[in-house]
Motif scaffolding. Structure first.
Motif, PDB file in Angstrom:
ATOM      1  N   GLU A 133      37.900  50.087  44.776  1.00 21.27           N
ATOM      2  CA  GLU A 133      39.296  49.643  44.851  1.00 21.27           C
ATOM      3  C   GLU A 133      39.510  48.378  44.037  1.00 21.27           C
ATOM      4  N   LEU A 134      38.537  47.455  44.112  1.00 19.05           N
ATOM      5  CA  LEU A 134      38.639  46.223  43.332  1.00 19.05           C
ATOM      6  C   LEU A 134      38.551  46.507  41.842  1.00 19.05           C
ATOM      7  N   GLU A 135      37.656  47.405  41.465  1.00 24.37           N
ATOM      8  CA  GLU A 135      37.515  47.749  40.044  1.00 24.37           C
ATOM      9  C   GLU A 135      38.779  48.426  39.511  1.00 24.37           C
ATOM     10  N   ALA A 137      41.811  47.882  40.586  1.00 23.12           N
ATOM     11  CA  ALA A 137      42.826  46.841  40.433  1.00 23.12           C
ATOM     12  C   ALA A 137      42.595  46.046  39.157  1.00 23.12           C
ATOM     13  N   ARG A 138      41.348  45.764  38.863  1.00 23.86           N
ATOM     14  CA  ARG A 138      41.049  45.033  37.627  1.00 23.86           C
ATOM     15  C   ARG A 138      41.355  45.905  36.398  1.00 23.86           C
ATOM     16  N   MET A 142      45.444  43.753  37.038  1.00 30.01           N
ATOM     17  CA  MET A 142      45.962  42.906  38.112  1.00 30.01           C
ATOM     18  C   MET A 142      45.322  41.523  38.039  1.00 30.01           C
ATOM     19  N   THR A 144      43.712  37.913  39.021  1.00 32.59           N
ATOM     20  CA  THR A 144      42.723  37.631  40.060  1.00 32.59           C
ATOM     21  C   THR A 144      43.367  37.145  41.351  1.00 32.59           C
ATOM     22  N   LEU A 147      45.080  40.003  43.062  1.00 27.58           N
ATOM     23  CA  LEU A 147      44.066  40.893  43.637  1.00 27.58           C
ATOM     24  C   LEU A 147      43.550  40.344  44.950  1.00 27.58           C
ATOM     25  N   ALA A 148      43.281  39.029  44.971  1.00 28.83           N
ATOM     26  CA  ALA A 148      42.783  38.403  46.197  1.00 28.83           C
ATOM     27  C   ALA A 148      43.830  38.430  47.300  1.00 28.83           C
ATOM     28  N   ARG A 150      46.599  40.469  47.651  1.00 25.22           N
ATOM     29  CA  ARG A 150      47.135  41.759  48.079  1.00 25.22           C
ATOM     30  C   ARG A 150      46.070  42.761  48.500  1.00 25.22           C
ATOM     31  N   ILE A 151      44.841  42.600  48.036  1.00 26.44           N
ATOM     32  CA  ILE A 151      43.806  43.594  48.325  1.00 26.44           C
ATOM     33  C   ILE A 151      42.624  42.978  49.069  1.00 26.44           C
ATOM     34  N   LEU A 152      42.048  41.933  48.487  1.00 29.22           N
ATOM     35  CA  LEU A 152      40.795  41.402  49.014  1.00 29.22           C
ATOM     36  C   LEU A 152      40.969  40.697  50.356  1.00 29.22           C
TER      37      LEU A 152
END
Length: 241
Positions: A133-135, A137-138, A142, A144, A147-148, A150-152
């Motif tokens: 999921e993080l990959e 987003a990148r 998105m 950083t 990403l942190a 909304r997702i992390l």
């Protein structure tokens, strides 16, 4: 003196003092948990860092505060802090011993101790987040920070809740050790009431019941929070599909 009179809210009763002490215990534990969350996040980030020096610092922190007895940590903070403040005061011309505020000592000591456990909770939660999921987003570009935000962070918070509930319970019990500094939290007030009335068994039972009430209420709060976060996660998943 009858039981209800001793535990009442009259001038002779200890009800008001025990209630205020219970609220002080909750405030102390909450402040300690907040302090610990800052240190825990920093230590977790250090342990996850690719730099060996930062990982070593994180491991050292965890080893020290998880290896030293909690009571000893409190003594070190109280007497060490008082010695430092006294030395600074004497430098500016003050005389006599200057004691560190017991509440401040308690919040810092409980926070530093809980931080060593929170670090492992956050670290485990981060490792449990889907790297795919993080990959993804990148891959879509998105930023950083987004990403942190909304997702992390939402996922880390959700995955950390069970562990944080256990840390809260531990910190709640550790707060009783702050009574050695003279702070009139629940344990200290229970001791004073028991010694004043000579009803040791009665007041220690009452103190135990109050701690159990706090524990039960805490379990309810964290349980509801976990269910709420779980429902939000399922709604988001359904919306994504």
């Amino acid at each position: 003196m009858e039981l209800f009179e001793m535990l009442g809210f009259s001038e002779q009763g200890w009800g008001a003092a025990l209630l205020l002490a219970t609220l002080l215990t909750v405030a102390l534990t909450l402040c300690g948990l907040l302090v610990g969350s800052v240190f825990g996040a920093l230590v977790a980030a250090a342990k996850l860092s690719p730099r060996r020096s930062l990982r070593s610092v994180g491991e050292l922190y965890s080893t020290v505060f998880r290896g030293i007895p909690e009571l000893l940590v409190i003594y070190l903070f109280y007497f060490g802090g008082s010695t430092l403040i006294t030395a600074i005061g004497q430098w500016f011309g003050a005389e006599g011993f200057i004691a560190t505020p017991p509440f401040l000592v308690g919040a810092l000591a409980v926070g530093m101790i809980s931080g060593s456990y929170q670090a492992e909770v956050y670290r485990g939660a981060y490792l449990a987040v889907s790297q795919g999921e993080l990959e993804a987003a990148r891959a879509i570009g998105m930023p950083t920070l987004m990403l942190a935000r909304r997702i992390l962070m939402p996922q880390i918070f959700r995955l950390s809740l069970p562990g944080l509930g256990n840390v809260w319970q531990m910190s709640l019990k550790d707060s009783a050790l702050i009574s050695v500094t003279g702070l009139a939290e629940l344990m200290r007030t229970t001791q004073i009431a028991a010694g004043s009335t000579r009803q040791y068994f009665t007041f220690y039972i009452v103190g135990g019941i109050l701690y159990l009430v706090l524990t039960g209420m805490s379990n309810q709060v964290f349980g509801r929070a976990e269910k709420h976060m779980g429902k939000s996660q399922r709604r988001n998943f359904a919306a994504g599909n």
